[in-house]
Design an enzyme around this catalytic site. Structure first.
Site, PDB file in Angstrom:
ATOM      1  N   THR A   1      34.458  45.459  35.455  1.00 19.71           N
ATOM      2  CA  THR A   1      33.608  46.627  35.723  1.00 19.71           C
ATOM      3  C   THR A   1      33.542  47.006  37.206  1.00 19.71           C
ATOM      4  OG1 THR A   1      31.652  45.234  35.866  1.00 19.71           O
ATOM      5  CG2 THR A   1      32.134  46.217  33.720  1.00 19.71           C
ATOM      6  N   ASP A   2      33.765  46.030  38.097  1.00 21.96           N
ATOM      7  CA  ASP A   2      33.527  46.310  39.522  1.00 21.96           C
ATOM      8  C   ASP A   2      34.288  47.531  40.029  1.00 21.96           C
ATOM      9  OD1 ASP A   2      31.967  44.098  39.462  1.00 21.96           O
ATOM     10  OD2 ASP A   2      33.053  42.954  40.987  1.00 21.96           O
TER      11      ASP A   2
ATOM     12  N   LYS B   1      29.710  52.752  39.028  1.00 20.45           N
ATOM     13  CA  LYS B   1      28.912  51.570  38.702  1.00 20.45           C
ATOM     14  C   LYS B   1      27.731  51.572  39.656  1.00 20.45           C
ATOM     15  CE  LYS B   1      29.073  46.565  38.061  1.00 20.45           C
ATOM     16  NZ  LYS B   1      29.837  45.336  38.044  1.00 20.45           N
TER      17      LYS B   1
ATOM     18  N   THR C   1      35.201  40.645  33.013  1.00 22.19           N
ATOM     19  CA  THR C   1      34.213  39.951  32.186  1.00 22.19           C
ATOM     20  C   THR C   1      34.434  40.178  30.698  1.00 22.19           C
ATOM     21  OG1 THR C   1      32.603  40.067  33.935  1.00 22.19           O
ATOM     22  CG2 THR C   1      31.724  39.756  31.751  1.00 22.19           C
TER      23      THR C   1
HETATM   24  N1  ASP Z   1      33.967  40.971  38.924  1.00 25.25           N
HETATM   25  C1  ASP Z   1      34.223  41.335  37.558  1.00 25.25           C
HETATM   26  C2  ASP Z   1      35.338  42.355  37.545  1.00 25.25           C
HETATM   27  O1  ASP Z   1      35.157  43.460  37.950  1.00 25.25           O
HETATM   28  C3  ASP Z   1      32.990  41.853  36.929  1.00 25.25           C
HETATM   29  C4  ASP Z   1      33.149  42.451  35.534  1.00 25.25           C
HETATM   30  O2  ASP Z   1      34.157  42.431  34.903  1.00 25.25           O
HETATM   31  O3  ASP Z   1      32.166  42.986  35.042  1.00 25.25           O
HETATM   32  O4  ASP Z   1      36.403  42.041  37.087  1.00 25.25           O
END
Ligand code: ASP
Length: 432
Positions: free
Chosen positions: A167-168, A246, A91
């Site tokens: 973030t995942d 997370k 993201t």
């Molecule tokens: N699904 C995305 C990822 O982990 C979510 C994010 O970046 O926050 O790449």
């Protein structure tokens, strides 16, 4: 209605609604899947709102305009900067695709840089795109590639490295890099965003500012994750790469240190770093930095639930897994129906380690009979290591050629700060 005033995307409109309300804003493209009963207007404060067409009584075009999807221009860079930003996707490198309404990963780190010009005041930056993936598609071979790239950057003399990441699975990557980068002399800071950078509520810029501040200015080294500490935009928490998780799907403060305090906080006003840990490893303190980046994927994480049968353990052994991390209940238990399979897996030389699905607190398997039975069979309690960290550590140790005996000795041992020395009450349940 729009055609009658020749309004097109990007024009500044004045809308008169039934009941007398007037709204001014820019006409936005509509998502491909959206219904045709609304139009989307970007307000002056940056937020987009949908307005039911049947509520609109009159439209005036106040100013003609054009709509360019937000794509900042590339900043120009000279090589030889002090901090290297590596882009891996997620993201933080994304913006809304107005055609589909979905978030797509499109921004390069240099575009990010040019959209957060304050970064230039903190350090001279170099940027590079390593991958452009959503982090659910991250793999151990990519951890390996990332560790090697960081290794070269350290040898090239960068003061710090920032890795923009989805973030995942960012906490799996931070654990993997923590193990792979031995005696790291500089900070390596992973950073993500919960909201893409073209949203007014985006945390991309502030998280990035925090991460670059640590990479350039902190007097400590190691692998960290920098994300919002709370819901406001002024403090970024810097979590140890092996004590973080997370813990929320959407909040900007989704990342929490578990069984530990964040290593430091960055106060964005005045760019002050407040250290939280007594003895974080010193920057430049290590002479013998090395990259040990091989991961063996034959490690598996099993979350126990009431009713689970031992067959899953038998199957994992059959298909060649060499380490199984159990995410047991409470102090470290799994139900009796699994015990026989666990015993026979250990007899066959498969390492079995116990973590807890409680996350907070330590595994203690001597309190109840079930725990004692598992200990007798050779299940190894893994202290307060997080389940995700344990499975990454198992992959890493196997990748370094660890035997069953090595695993028994090294898995519960503190190698990179993954085992807390003592469990302080004040760390519990995220009250940091
Ligand atoms: N699904 C995305 C990822 O982990 C979510 C994010 O970046 O926050 O790449």
């Amino acid at each position: 209605m729009l055609e009658s005033v020749k309004a097109s995307i990007g024009d500044h409109l004045l809308l008169k609604l039934k009941g007398g309300l007037e709204i001014r804003g820019t006409l936005m493209p509509r998502y491909g899947y959206a219904d045709d009963r609304h139009i989307t207007i970007k307000l002056g404060n940056g937020y987009n709102i949908g307005i039911l067409v049947s509520r609109i009584e009159g439209v005036t075009v106040e100013k003609r305009g054009t709509f360019e999807p937000s794509k900042p221009s590339e900043a120009s860079f000279k090589s030889g900067g002090e901090v290297l930003i590596l882009g891996t996707g997620g993201t933080i490198a994304s913006r809304i695709d107005y055609r589909t309404g979905a978030v797509t990963s499109v921004l390069t780190p240099s575009e990010l840089y040019s959209s957060v010009p304050e970064l230039g005041d903190i350090a001279k930056l170099d940027t590079e795109v390593l991958f452009n993936i959503l982090s659910e598609n991250m793999t151990p071979s990519r951890w390996d590639e990332m560790a090697k790239r960081v290794g070269r950057a350290v040898k090239d003399g960068y003061r710090g490295i920032v890795i923009a990441h989805g973030t995942d699975t960012m906490h799996y990557t931070s654990a993997a890099l923590s193990f792979a980068l031995e005696n790291l002399p500089v900070p390596v800071v992973l950073v993500g965003a919960q909201r893409s950078s073209d949203r007014p509520s985006s945390d991309a810029a502030t998280n990035l500012l925090g991460a670059v501040t640590v990479a350039a200015m902190a007097d400590f080294s190691g692998v960290y994750i920098a994300m919002h500490k709370g819901l406001s935009d002024d403090v970024i928490a810097v979590h140890s790469g092996v004590k973080v998780r997370k813990n929320h799907t959407s909040r900007r403060d989704a990342f929490q240190s578990v069984n530990s305090r964040p290593a430091a906080l960055v106060h964005l006003k005045g760019l002050r770093i407040i250290k939280n840990l007594e003895l974080p490893p010193r920057r430049d303190g290590h002479q013998d930095f090395s990259v040990k980046s091989n991961f063996d994927e034959r490690a598996f994480l099993v979350k126990y639930f009431p009713g689970m049968s031992g067959e899953i353990i038998d199957h994992l052994v059959e298909i060649g897994y060499r380490a199984i991390i159990l995410e047991g209940t409470g102090l470290g238990h799994v139900g009796k129906p699994l015990h026989e399979s666990i015993g026979s897996a250990i007899d066959k030389g498969v390492f079995i380690g116990m973590t807890s699905q409680c996350l907070w607190g330590r595994v203690r398997m001597t309190v109840y009979d079930t725990g004692r039975d598992l200990l007798r069979m050779g299940v190894i309690p893994l202290e307060d290591i997080l389940p995700e960290v344990a499975v990454v550590k198992a992959m890493w140790l196997l990748g370094q050629g660890a035997t069953f005996e090595d695993m028994v000795k090294l898995m519960p041992m503190n190698m990179r700060g993954e085992v807390s020395g003592r469990s302080l009450i004040s760390y519990e349940h995220g009250r940091t």
